[in-house]
Design a protein around this motif. Structure first.
Motif, PDB file in Angstrom:
ATOM      1  N   MET A  34       0.809  -1.062   0.003  1.00 17.28           N
ATOM      2  CA  MET A  34       0.025   0.058  -0.009  1.00 17.28           C
ATOM      3  C   MET A  34       0.898   1.155   0.165  1.00 17.28           C
ATOM      4  O   MET A  34       1.708   1.217   0.399  1.00 17.28           O
ATOM      5  CB  MET A  34      -0.778   0.078   1.218  1.00 17.28           C
ATOM      6  N   GLY A  35       0.522   2.268  -0.390  1.00 17.23           N
ATOM      7  CA  GLY A  35       1.223   3.427  -0.584  1.00 17.23           C
ATOM      8  C   GLY A  35       0.338   4.805  -0.663  1.00 17.23           C
ATOM      9  O   GLY A  35      -1.097   4.746  -0.619  1.00 17.23           O
ATOM     10  N   TRP A  36       1.041   5.802  -0.420  1.00 21.77           N
ATOM     11  CA  TRP A  36       0.386   7.154  -0.240  1.00 21.77           C
ATOM     12  C   TRP A  36       1.021   8.041  -1.208  1.00 21.77           C
ATOM     13  O   TRP A  36       2.186   8.054  -1.318  1.00 21.77           O
ATOM     14  CB  TRP A  36       0.383   7.546   1.126  1.00 21.77           C
ATOM     15  N   PHE A  37       0.119   8.839  -2.049  1.00 18.26           N
ATOM     16  CA  PHE A  37       0.565   9.732  -3.006  1.00 18.26           C
ATOM     17  C   PHE A  37      -0.010  11.042  -2.590  1.00 18.26           C
ATOM     18  O   PHE A  37      -1.102  11.277  -1.994  1.00 18.26           O
ATOM     19  CB  PHE A  37       0.437   9.330  -4.442  1.00 18.26           C
ATOM     20  N   ARG A  38       0.793  12.205  -2.900  1.00 20.29           N
ATOM     21  CA  ARG A  38      -0.276  13.503  -2.922  1.00 20.29           C
ATOM     22  C   ARG A  38       0.013  14.310  -4.344  1.00 20.29           C
ATOM     23  O   ARG A  38       1.272  13.974  -4.793  1.00 20.29           O
ATOM     24  CB  ARG A  38       0.227  14.234  -1.767  1.00 20.29           C
ATOM     25  N   GLN A  39      -1.037  15.168  -4.448  1.00 20.67           N
ATOM     26  CA  GLN A  39      -0.780  16.181  -5.681  1.00 20.67           C
ATOM     27  C   GLN A  39      -1.211  17.540  -5.303  1.00 20.67           C
ATOM     28  O   GLN A  39      -2.412  17.792  -4.707  1.00 20.67           O
ATOM     29  CB  GLN A  39      -1.546  15.625  -6.668  1.00 20.67           C
ATOM     30  N   ALA A  40      -0.369  18.224  -5.199  1.00 13.92           N
ATOM     31  CA  ALA A  40      -0.789  19.837  -4.940  1.00 13.92           C
ATOM     32  C   ALA A  40      -1.114  20.592  -6.271  1.00 13.92           C
ATOM     33  O   ALA A  40      -0.693  19.958  -7.282  1.00 13.92           O
ATOM     34  CB  ALA A  40       0.624  20.493  -4.364  1.00 13.92           C
ATOM     35  N   PRO A  41      -1.758  21.441  -6.104  1.00 12.09           N
ATOM     36  CA  PRO A  41      -2.191  22.360  -7.196  1.00 12.09           C
ATOM     37  C   PRO A  41      -1.038  22.567  -8.131  1.00 12.09           C
ATOM     38  O   PRO A  41       0.060  23.208  -7.607  1.00 12.09           O
ATOM     39  CB  PRO A  41      -3.044  23.521  -6.707  1.00 12.09           C
ATOM     40  N   GLY A  42      -1.160  22.352  -9.500  1.00  9.66           N
ATOM     41  CA  GLY A  42      -0.072  22.793 -10.406  1.00  9.66           C
ATOM     42  C   GLY A  42       1.158  21.815 -10.347  1.00  9.66           C
ATOM     43  O   GLY A  42       2.216  22.154 -10.832  1.00  9.66           O
ATOM     44  N   LYS A  43       1.125  20.675  -9.584  1.00 13.37           N
ATOM     45  CA  LYS A  43       2.432  19.971  -9.263  1.00 13.37           C
ATOM     46  C   LYS A  43       1.984  18.440  -9.585  1.00 13.37           C
ATOM     47  O   LYS A  43       0.661  18.261  -9.784  1.00 13.37           O
ATOM     48  CB  LYS A  43       2.935  19.884  -7.945  1.00 13.37           C
ATOM     49  N   GLU A  44       2.973  17.816 -10.139  1.00 15.74           N
ATOM     50  CA  GLU A  44       2.761  16.247 -10.441  1.00 15.74           C
ATOM     51  C   GLU A  44       2.411  15.584  -9.303  1.00 15.74           C
ATOM     52  O   GLU A  44       2.746  16.073  -7.996  1.00 15.74           O
ATOM     53  CB  GLU A  44       3.893  15.834 -11.058  1.00 15.74           C
ATOM     54  N   ARG A  45       2.094  14.545  -9.415  1.00 12.53           N
ATOM     55  CA  ARG A  45       1.757  13.649  -8.349  1.00 12.53           C
ATOM     56  C   ARG A  45       2.916  13.014  -7.736  1.00 12.53           C
ATOM     57  O   ARG A  45       3.948  12.553  -8.327  1.00 12.53           O
ATOM     58  CB  ARG A  45       0.747  12.597  -8.634  1.00 12.53           C
ATOM     59  N   GLU A  46       3.068  13.104  -6.335  1.00  4.59           N
ATOM     60  CA  GLU A  46       4.365  12.854  -5.757  1.00  4.59           C
ATOM     61  C   GLU A  46       4.193  11.419  -4.886  1.00  4.59           C
ATOM     62  O   GLU A  46       2.986  11.333  -3.949  1.00  4.59           O
ATOM     63  CB  GLU A  46       4.773  13.752  -4.758  1.00  4.59           C
ATOM     64  N   PHE A  47       5.008  10.743  -4.752  1.00  2.00           N
ATOM     65  CA  PHE A  47       4.855   9.511  -3.994  1.00  2.00           C
ATOM     66  C   PHE A  47       5.341   9.772  -2.527  1.00  2.00           C
ATOM     67  O   PHE A  47       6.589  10.246  -2.329  1.00  2.00           O
ATOM     68  CB  PHE A  47       5.874   8.241  -4.635  1.00  2.00           C
ATOM     69  N   VAL A  48       4.372   9.689  -1.513  1.00  7.24           N
ATOM     70  CA  VAL A  48       4.747   9.891  -0.165  1.00  7.24           C
ATOM     71  C   VAL A  48       5.371   9.020   0.553  1.00  7.24           C
ATOM     72  O   VAL A  48       6.468   9.141   1.127  1.00  7.24           O
ATOM     73  CB  VAL A  48       3.557  10.458   0.581  1.00  7.24           C
ATOM     74  N   GLY A  49       5.051   7.697   0.486  1.00  9.66           N
ATOM     75  CA  GLY A  49       5.539   6.435   0.892  1.00  9.66           C
ATOM     76  C   GLY A  49       4.818   5.323   0.779  1.00  9.66           C
ATOM     77  O   GLY A  49       3.689   5.333   0.092  1.00  9.66           O
ATOM     78  N   GLY A  50       5.274   4.089   1.328  1.00 14.60           N
ATOM     79  CA  GLY A  50       4.442   2.821   1.386  1.00 14.60           C
ATOM     80  C   GLY A  50       4.775   1.808   2.235  1.00 14.60           C
ATOM     81  O   GLY A  50       5.565   2.106   2.971  1.00 14.60           O
ATOM     82  N   ILE A  51       4.217   0.806   2.385  1.00 17.91           N
ATOM     83  CA  ILE A  51       4.343  -0.266   3.367  1.00 17.91           C
ATOM     84  C   ILE A  51       3.941  -1.468   2.443  1.00 17.91           C
ATOM     85  O   ILE A  51       3.196  -1.473   1.689  1.00 17.91           O
ATOM     86  CB  ILE A  51       3.340  -0.096   4.401  1.00 17.91           C
ATOM     87  N   SER A  52       4.901  -2.261   2.867  1.00 15.73           N
ATOM     88  CA  SER A  52       4.762  -3.674   2.381  1.00 15.73           C
ATOM     89  C   SER A  52       3.452  -4.577   2.884  1.00 15.73           C
ATOM     90  O   SER A  52       2.798  -4.187   3.743  1.00 15.73           O
ATOM     91  CB  SER A  52       5.998  -4.619   2.538  1.00 15.73           C
ATOM     92  N   TRP A  53       3.295  -5.576   2.019  1.00 16.32           N
ATOM     93  CA  TRP A  53       2.181  -6.665   2.390  1.00 16.32           C
ATOM     94  C   TRP A  53       1.945  -6.825   3.636  1.00 16.32           C
ATOM     95  O   TRP A  53       0.677  -6.979   4.522  1.00 16.32           O
ATOM     96  CB  TRP A  53       2.081  -7.507   1.522  1.00 16.32           C
ATOM     97  N   ASN A  54       2.988  -7.027   4.438  1.00 15.35           N
ATOM     98  CA  ASN A  54       3.067  -7.487   5.980  1.00 15.35           C
ATOM     99  C   ASN A  54       3.487  -6.654   6.798  1.00 15.35           C
ATOM    100  O   ASN A  54       3.885  -6.690   8.094  1.00 15.35           O
ATOM    101  CB  ASN A  54       3.966  -8.935   6.124  1.00 15.35           C
ATOM    102  N   GLY A  55       3.608  -5.217   6.605  1.00 13.86           N
ATOM    103  CA  GLY A  55       4.208  -4.313   7.279  1.00 13.86           C
ATOM    104  C   GLY A  55       5.537  -4.332   7.599  1.00 13.86           C
ATOM    105  O   GLY A  55       6.352  -3.630   8.218  1.00 13.86           O
ATOM    106  N   GLY A  56       6.419  -5.178   7.062  1.00 10.25           N
ATOM    107  CA  GLY A  56       7.789  -5.522   7.262  1.00 10.25           C
ATOM    108  C   GLY A  56       8.641  -4.525   6.714  1.00 10.25           C
ATOM    109  O   GLY A  56       9.890  -4.224   7.063  1.00 10.25           O
ATOM    110  N   SER A  57       8.107  -3.486   5.623  1.00 12.53           N
ATOM    111  CA  SER A  57       8.938  -2.742   5.100  1.00 12.53           C
ATOM    112  C   SER A  57       8.499  -1.348   4.862  1.00 12.53           C
ATOM    113  O   SER A  57       7.143  -1.412   4.476  1.00 12.53           O
ATOM    114  CB  SER A  57       9.456  -3.245   3.727  1.00 12.53           C
ATOM    115  N   THR A  58       8.936  -0.348   5.105  1.00 12.45           N
ATOM    116  CA  THR A  58       8.210   1.199   4.841  1.00 12.45           C
ATOM    117  C   THR A  58       9.380   1.857   4.055  1.00 12.45           C
ATOM    118  O   THR A  58      10.445   1.694   4.245  1.00 12.45           O
ATOM    119  CB  THR A  58       7.739   1.718   6.085  1.00 12.45           C
ATOM    120  N   TYR A  59       8.665   2.815   3.327  1.00 13.55           N
ATOM    121  CA  TYR A  59       9.528   3.957   2.613  1.00 13.55           C
ATOM    122  C   TYR A  59       8.763   5.103   2.909  1.00 13.55           C
ATOM    123  O   TYR A  59       7.724   5.357   2.704  1.00 13.55           O
ATOM    124  CB  TYR A  59       9.794   3.490   1.250  1.00 13.55           C
TER     125      TYR A  59
END
Length: 124
Positions: A34-59
């Motif tokens: 699962m991941g979270w992205f964000r997009q501000a007005p006038g900007k490209e979508r940005e990858f905020v972070g993510g978590i692996s299927w079992n929560g063992g890895s985050t970014y």
């Protein structure tokens, strides 16, 4: 594909906290990173972070490290984005995303299912 619905956005002052939630449909939630992205007005979508299927890895992208935390509850089919010490530059529409993989490598290109987004506005 998994269906995703975000909630928890709103208008807050700088320094405040918000927790976004993303509820997923179906019993296959635990098969997805699962991941979270964000997009501000006038900007490209940005990858905020993510978590692996079992929560063992985050970014996390550098701009949110130490302030944002991603967690998941596979029993509730939900992923969370806890946002602390919010800044005006965090203002954006935040999107939840899913990618079906057991990999611990959380590159943004693996996410291919998206929610509708929730607005976060941080005033100065």
């Amino acid at each position: 594909q998994v269906q995703l619905v975000e909630s928890g956005g709103g208008l807050v002052q700088a320094g405040a906290s918000l927790r976004l939630s993303c509820a997923a449909s179906g019993r296959t939630f635990s098969r997805y990173a699962m991941g979270w992205f964000r997009q501000a007005p006038g900007k490209e979508r940005e990858f905020v972070g993510g978590i692996s299927w079992n929560g063992g890895s985050t970014y996390y992208v550098d701009s949110v490290k130490g302030r944002f935390t991603i967690s998941r509850d596979n029993a509730k089919y939900t992923v969370y984005l806890q946002m602390n010490s919010l800044k005006p530059e965090d203002t954006a529409v935040y999107y939840c995303a899913a990618g079906r993989t057991y990999s611990q490598d959380l590159r943004p290109t693996l996410f291919d299912s998206w929610g509708q987004g929730t607005q976060v506005t941080v005033s100065s």
